[in-house]
Design a protein around this motif. Structure first.
Motif: not given
Length: 217
Positions: A131-136, A173-175
């Motif tokens: 979650t700190d690296k915004n990945v799932t 999650r963003k890219t």
């Protein structure tokens, strides 16, 4: 992807997202009971793992999206106690990945239900490494070859199993960028979990360690 890689393999690489893990075992205190095959690096079980007479606990409902296929091959036993351990351990693993997918760094209520205090602290470190690296997580992750060893007391157990990360990936999650293990990485990870029985009769995870490539040993 591996949950808690042993310190020798704990590399935090932003581009190799499947190797983003929380620190594994290696705590100094002893495990809750003398369990054959248990990792001796776990902490003592928390107070939630009481030995009092259990009452029937209402287990939380855990759902995972179709984008992440977490499967459990041959997680069955003819022994009722072993089957109960396998059932609760399986749900604890599902709860952890559900928290990553839901972007819940604290693990959520389901993980708190299936973890002791010690186990939850370890699990949330692992979840935050995603979650700190915004990945799932996406893809397929089979868990197989489970083996249960009971403590003489009947109140603690060790569970070993393997996973295959060949078709599992992380996704930003963003890219939307998807990342798998680097070329040459052994996709199989061997786990050892220590579980203790709570006052409500739930087999809670107290610690987990992992070794990449350990399934072939």
């Amino acid at each position: 992807m591996a949950r808690r890689i042993a310190p020798i393999a704990a590399t935090f690489a932003a581009t190799a997202a499947l190797l983003i893990t929380a620190c594994g075992g290696g705590d100094d205190s002893s495990s809750p009971d003398d369990i054959k095959g248990a990792d001796t690096g776990s902490k003592s079980p928390s107070a939630s793992a009481s030995a009092s007479t259990p009452s029937e606990a209402k287990r939380p409902e855990i759902t995972l999206p179709s984008t992440f296929q977490l499967t459990f091959e041959d997680w069955t036993s003819s022994e009722p106690v072993e089957q109960a351990i396998l059932n609760d351990a399986k749900e604890e693993v599902r709860a952890g990945y559900a928290a990553i997918i839901a972007n819940e760094p604290d693990g959520g209520d389901a993980l708190a239900f299936y973890d002791t205090e010690n186990g939850l602290a370890q699990s949330t470190k692992w979840i935050k490494s995603y979650t700190d690296k915004n990945v799932t997580v996406i893809g397929e992750l089979p868990a197989f070859d489970p083996k249960v060893s009971m403590a003489d007391s009947g109140k603690a157990a060790s569970l070993s199993y393997c996973t295959d990360e060949s078709k599992a990936f992380t996704k930003n999650r963003k890219t939307g960028k998807e990342v798998g293990n680097p070329a040459g990485t052994d996709p199989e990870v061997a786990y050892t979990a220590t579980l203790v029985k709570s006052a409500q009769g739930v087999w809670q995870n107290d610690s987990v360690t992992a070794q990449r490539g350990g399934c072939s040993q």
